[in-house]
Scaffold this motif. Structure first.
Motif, PDB file in Angstrom:
ATOM      1  N   ALA A 249       0.742   1.428  -3.894  1.00 27.15           N
ATOM      2  CA  ALA A 249      -0.480   1.179  -4.666  1.00 27.15           C
ATOM      3  C   ALA A 249      -1.233   2.486  -4.899  1.00 27.15           C
ATOM      4  O   ALA A 249      -1.313   3.341  -4.024  1.00 27.15           O
TER       5      ALA A 249
ATOM      6  N   THR B 291      -2.790   5.723  -1.117  1.00 28.18           N
ATOM      7  CA  THR B 291      -3.650   4.819  -1.870  1.00 28.18           C
ATOM      8  C   THR B 291      -5.108   5.258  -1.737  1.00 28.18           C
ATOM      9  O   THR B 291      -5.577   5.576  -0.648  1.00 28.18           O
ATOM     10  N   THR B 292      -5.818   5.279  -2.862  1.00 29.05           N
ATOM     11  CA  THR B 292      -7.267   5.470  -2.828  1.00 29.05           C
ATOM     12  C   THR B 292      -7.904   4.125  -2.522  1.00 29.05           C
ATOM     13  O   THR B 292      -7.740   3.179  -3.286  1.00 29.05           O
ATOM     14  N   MET B 293      -8.570   4.038  -1.370  1.00 27.34           N
ATOM     15  CA  MET B 293      -9.154   2.745  -0.991  1.00 27.34           C
ATOM     16  C   MET B 293     -10.579   2.646  -1.509  1.00 27.34           C
ATOM     17  O   MET B 293     -11.390   3.555  -1.308  1.00 27.34           O
TER      18      MET B 293
ATOM     19  N   TYR C 185      10.653   0.894  15.394  1.00 26.74           N
ATOM     20  CA  TYR C 185       9.404   1.620  15.180  1.00 26.74           C
ATOM     21  C   TYR C 185       8.776   1.155  13.883  1.00 26.74           C
ATOM     22  O   TYR C 185       9.445   0.570  13.022  1.00 26.74           O
ATOM     23  N   LYS C 186       7.476   1.429  13.778  1.00 25.41           N
ATOM     24  CA  LYS C 186       6.807   1.141  12.513  1.00 25.41           C
ATOM     25  C   LYS C 186       7.181   2.238  11.516  1.00 25.41           C
ATOM     26  O   LYS C 186       7.132   3.423  11.862  1.00 25.41           O
ATOM     27  N   PRO C 187       7.565   1.863  10.303  1.00 29.18           N
ATOM     28  CA  PRO C 187       7.902   2.906   9.339  1.00 29.18           C
ATOM     29  C   PRO C 187       6.683   3.764   9.042  1.00 29.18           C
ATOM     30  O   PRO C 187       5.557   3.278   9.046  1.00 29.18           O
TER      31      PRO C 187
ATOM     32  N   TYR D 290       0.818  -1.223   0.000  1.00 29.60           N
ATOM     33  CA  TYR D 290       0.000   0.000   0.000  1.00 29.60           C
ATOM     34  C   TYR D 290       0.849   1.269   0.000  1.00 29.60           C
ATOM     35  O   TYR D 290       0.326   2.361  -0.176  1.00 29.60           O
TER      36      TYR D 290
ATOM     37  N   GLY E 138      -6.600   0.554  -3.712  1.00 29.67           N
ATOM     38  CA  GLY E 138      -6.525  -0.632  -2.871  1.00 29.67           C
ATOM     39  C   GLY E 138      -7.888  -1.141  -2.455  1.00 29.67           C
ATOM     40  O   GLY E 138      -8.855  -0.377  -2.369  1.00 29.67           O
TER      41      GLY E 138
ATOM     42  N   GLU F 251       3.996   5.714   3.594  1.00 19.45           N
ATOM     43  CA  GLU F 251       4.079   6.692   2.505  1.00 19.45           C
ATOM     44  C   GLU F 251       2.844   6.565   1.628  1.00 19.45           C
ATOM     45  O   GLU F 251       2.804   7.036   0.506  1.00 19.45           O
ATOM     46  N   SER F 252       1.854   5.880   2.174  1.00 15.24           N
ATOM     47  CA  SER F 252       0.717   5.495   1.353  1.00 15.24           C
ATOM     48  C   SER F 252      -0.173   6.678   1.007  1.00 15.24           C
ATOM     49  O   SER F 252      -0.558   7.461   1.863  1.00 15.24           O
TER      50      SER F 252
END
Lengths: 323, 264
Positions: free
Chosen positions: A297, B238-240, B230-232, A294, A300, B235-236
């Motif tokens: 993407a 994304t259109t869900m 840590y959680k990165p 993601y 999604g 950079e998303s």
């Protein structure tokens, strides 16, 4: 003054792109340490390679002409001697398949702590390296509590250096102990070919570990048929023997640039992304909203592929196979 | 002939997890045999089936918890197992590549194998370096990222394919004794049979402390420290597409039609 030594990489007469990325990664570190950036060019047509590596940011290039193709015994011996001669603090090696074949040996020979697969580094008196774990689910910071270290640098994380350089190019006479060369490259082979070239496809329907079982393949094949697309996959599907190697997208498979890439049940490990990030439009179907796929993407669907794919097949007038 | 396989138990993280105090809490982790090591074990067991008199030993650095995983390698056909662990290893702040290779080197010295197989990398730490580091320490020749192996036992040569990038394989002759790091896909790892699982209970699994393998506690000291986890940042952008599966499918279909890449 902590100098930095980077190692370039070539195969079958050509420098690989990662060589120019190494210049950027090495320059960044050398700027922070206030040291010089040295580059090593080992085996093959080193003079031609040295001219090509002479890009902006490189202070000195050292050519070592022993050997033709990559051989880890020559690389290990040559780098041990060169790093000692230059008294460099940091040795940076590509985290490539060949890098994995000599970086640990070089670190051991030079008694350097080794941090692999660096995606970032910074130096402020102490070197800190960022690397991923658990398949990219977390990042970690590794602090190097030593004045010297070896790092392997993840390909495609740093930009390729360009612009003409003004490096001093010199020959380094390494004393290679031939009796310690106990492996010989006898040739190269291309992985399985086959009748389908996925790199030519306009639309790829690509499947990953999320498909779970080989018995679920007909479902995806029905979608491929209904959309007149081409079927590809990530590594685990090929490792399991469910699809032939010529269907594999990624670092060790094919690099593809279709108009549309539909990633179904693919988490988006870095090795896979290396093969498909150039697709025009990327659509991901994956139940894990945190999956790295993601990150790139465009569209999604965070839903179960076994619900979405049948609906898609029907949408395109295909018939859903009995599962 | 003796084949030693280095195997690790690795942690896998669930889809949804939290990082606190720079680590992932135990509740989000499950443990399993490292995927690459599974291929290495299979390769060794196949060798033992093809050649006369091959003993397959697995060597693991791991706590008592990992014995279930180690038993699995015995059930798949390894003859016996060595597990290295003690309080010094348990309390190590950061077990680095060098320390792991030192520990395994000490086991190799005790066992004196003709061939060492190791997975290319572990699924959790993914250093990809222990095998080659080990080879350099023990003076064995080596080959990394092997996806085909033919062993000429009498000639003392392993002919391997190394899986390079871009679908190219390098063919290399490697003198034995050698350490080979095994790439996934080299074979089809078997499932343990019920008979194998029963037999595994009776196979030797020796636990060795640092003292047993003649090492001092400082072997686990490291100049490296993991100072954060840590959680990165996503950079998303994304259109869900949301809704029922049918709604989601319809939106995807519309996009493909608008792009003109499907006729249906």
């Amino acid at each position: 003054m902590s100098d930095v030594l980077i190692v370039t990489e070539h195969r079958r007469g050509e420098l690989r792109d990662v060589s120019f990325e190494m210049i950027s990664a090495g320059r960044e570190l050398a700027d922070e340490t206030g040291g010089k950036l040295h580059a090593a060019v080992i085996s093959g047509d080193v003079d031609t390679f040295a001219d090509q590596v002479n890009r902006d940011g490189v202070d000195a290039i050292h050519t070592i002409s022993d050997g033709e193709e990559f051989n880890h015994d020559i690389y290990t011996q040559a780098l041990e001697q060169l790093a000692n001669e230059l008294d460099t603090s940091y040795v940076l090696i590509p985290h490539s398949v060949n890098g994995l074949d000599y970086a640990p040996a070089v670190a051991e020979a030079l008694s350097l702590p080794l941090v692999t697969d660096a995606v970032a580094h910074s130096f402020d008196g102490t070197l800190e390296v960022t690397r991923e774990q658990y398949g990219g689910k977390v990042e970690t910071t590794i602090e190097v509590e030593a004045d010297r270290a070896a790092l392997t640098i993840r390909p495609a994380e740093w930009p390729q250096a360009d612009g003409m350089g003004e490096a001093d190019i010199s020959t380094f006479d390494a004393a290679i102990d031939e009796s310690a060369i106990r492996s010989t490259v006898t040739g190269f082979e291309e992985a399985a070919g086959g009748d389908v070239d996925i790199s030519e496809a306009d639309v790829l329907v690509s499947i990953g570990r999320g498909i779970e079982e080989e018995e679920n393949l007909p479902l995806i094949e029905a979608l491929v048929e209904a959309t007149d697309a081409t079927l590809s996959s990530s590594r685990p599907v090929v490792d399991n023997g469910w699809l032939p190697a010529n269907r594999q997208v990624g670092q060790s498979g094919k690099v593809v640039t279709p108009d549309v890439y539909i990633a179904i049940g693919i988490s988006g490990a870095v090795q896979h992304v290396a093969g498909m990030k150039g697709a025009d439009t990327i659509i991901a179907i994956n139940t894990d909203a945190n999956a790295p796929i993601y990150d790139l993407a465009d569209y999604g669907i965070e839903d179960d592929l076994f619900d979405v794919v049948p609906a898609l097949i029907e949408e395109f007038g295909g018939s859903v196979p009995d599962m | 002939m003796k084949v030693l396989v280095t195997v690790a138990e690795v942690a896998e993280v669930e889809d949804k997890f939290e990082v606190s105090d720079d680590e992932i809490a135990e509740q989000y982790l499950t443990y399993d045999l490292n995927e690459w090591d599974d291929y290495a074990v299979e390769e060794a067991v196949q060798l033992s089936e093809e050649e006369e008199d091959v003993e397959v030993i697995t060597a693991t650095i791991g706590p008592e918890r990992s014995e279930e995983t180690i038993r699995m390698t015995l059930a798949k056909g390894a003859d016996r197992a060595v597990r290295v662990w003690d309080e010094a290893i348990e309390s190590a702040d950061y077990l680095d590549i060098n320390s792991k290779a030192d520990l395994l080197a000490a086991v190799v010295e005790e066992e004196n194998p003709d061939l060492v197989l190791s997975g290319v990398q572990s699924g959790d730490k993914a250093n990809g370096a222990t095998g080659v580091s080990l080879a350099q320490k023990i003076g064995f020749e080596w080959g990394a990222v092997v996806n085909k192996l033919e062993l000429d036992v009498d000639g003392g040569v392993a002919t391997v394919h190394r899986e390079l990038e871009g679908g190219v394989e390098e063919v290399t002759d490697i003198e034995t004794p050698a350490v080979l790091t095994i790439q996934s896909g080299i074979n089809e790892p078997r499932y343990a049979s019920l008979r194998g699982i029963r037999q595994a209970q009776r196979k030797p699994l020796d636990v060795q402390t640092l003292e047993d393998i003649s090492l001092d506690a400082d072997v686990v000291e490291s100049p490296l420290a993991q100072t954060s986890m840590y959680k990165p940042e996503s950079e998303s952008d994304t259109t869900m597409w949301t809704g029922s599966p049918e709604d989601e499918a319809a939106q995807l279909a519309d996009l493909l039609r608008n792009k003109g890449v499907v006729d249906a």
